[in-house]
Design a protein around this motif. Structure first.
Motif: not given
Length: 241
Positions: A93-99, A161-166
């Protein structure tokens, strides 16, 4: 007993990626969204056949990334984008950050640094520089498309996705530094241990142009065995006459 009383079956969510029917761009991006899984399977296959400690540690960074992603998701507890229908049971359910974004940016960042600093491909310095730049740019574009696919397919928000990328980029830099400037100094000791020898763990780092070296070594060994087999066949023929 009828159909309605049958057990409920769910698809394996780790590989279940949906796109709108008839959406060709969505179909294209769904395949890009599969790249992290394809990359992981390829990396595991490479580890199985090469047993190279550098590759094993590369995969180890992915495991660390997964732990970090789980912790961050449970910390932020940010929901994924709203859907037109309930599909939340198909994935976390949680999406922050994108895996997906975090994983693939980790892979591409580590690989890009490795290509720039330790590339042993043949060619002049100018050709190697151009080749390295092309590989790094291609990796960046691929990782960006993977991240964008998660937004387009409504699995994540842009921020996620930006947080995941960083996070993935930062982890790739930190893990490369740890592996190559701290961990690798202990490798000569590690590969001499009985357990490492049992699993055939090896270190290719000191060997320049490893692909060329492996080709020459395996070619010479195969040639030697062919000659030995041919000589053995001649001896058998002579003995039977």
């Amino acid at each position: 007993m009828g159909v309605l009383s049958d057990p409920i079956y769910r698809p394996l969510s780790i590989t279940f990626i949906e796109y709108q029917e008839g959406d060709k761009i969505g179909f294209f991006l769904a395949w890009f969204s599969m790249l992290p899984f394809i990359y992981i399977v390829s990396l595991c296959t490479l580890i199985l056949f090469r047993r190279d400690i550098q590759t094993i540690m590369y995969f180890g960074g992915f495991c660390v990334s997964e732990v970090c992603n789980t912790v961050l998701k449970r910390t932020f507890k940010q929901a994924r984008p709203e859907r037109t229908r309930d599909r939340m049971g198909l994935y976390e359910v949680h999406g922050m950050p994108s895996d997906h974004a975090q994983t693939f940016f980790y892979f591409m960042t580590y690989l890009a640094i490795f290509v720039i600093l330790k590339s042993q491909m043949p060619g002049t310095p100018r050709i190697r520089s151009m080749r390295n730049r092309f590989l790094v740019v291609a990796q960046l574009i691929t990782a960006t498309i993977v991240a964008y696919s998660r937004v387009y397919l409504h699995y994540h928000t842009v921020l996620q996705v930006v947080v995941g990328a960083f996070v993935g980029t930062g982890l790739g830099c930190v893990w490369y530094y740890f592996v190559n400037y701290h961990f690798m100094k202990y490798v000569p000791f590690i590969i001499e241990q009985p357990l490492a020898k049992f699993f055939l763990i090896r270190d290719y780092t000191p060997i320049p142009r490893i692909i060329h070296f492996q080709y020459e070594s395996e070619y010479a060994e195969a040639k030697r065995w062919r000659e030995r087999r041919a000589n053995y066949s001649k001896d058998q023929t002579s003995a039977s006459q």
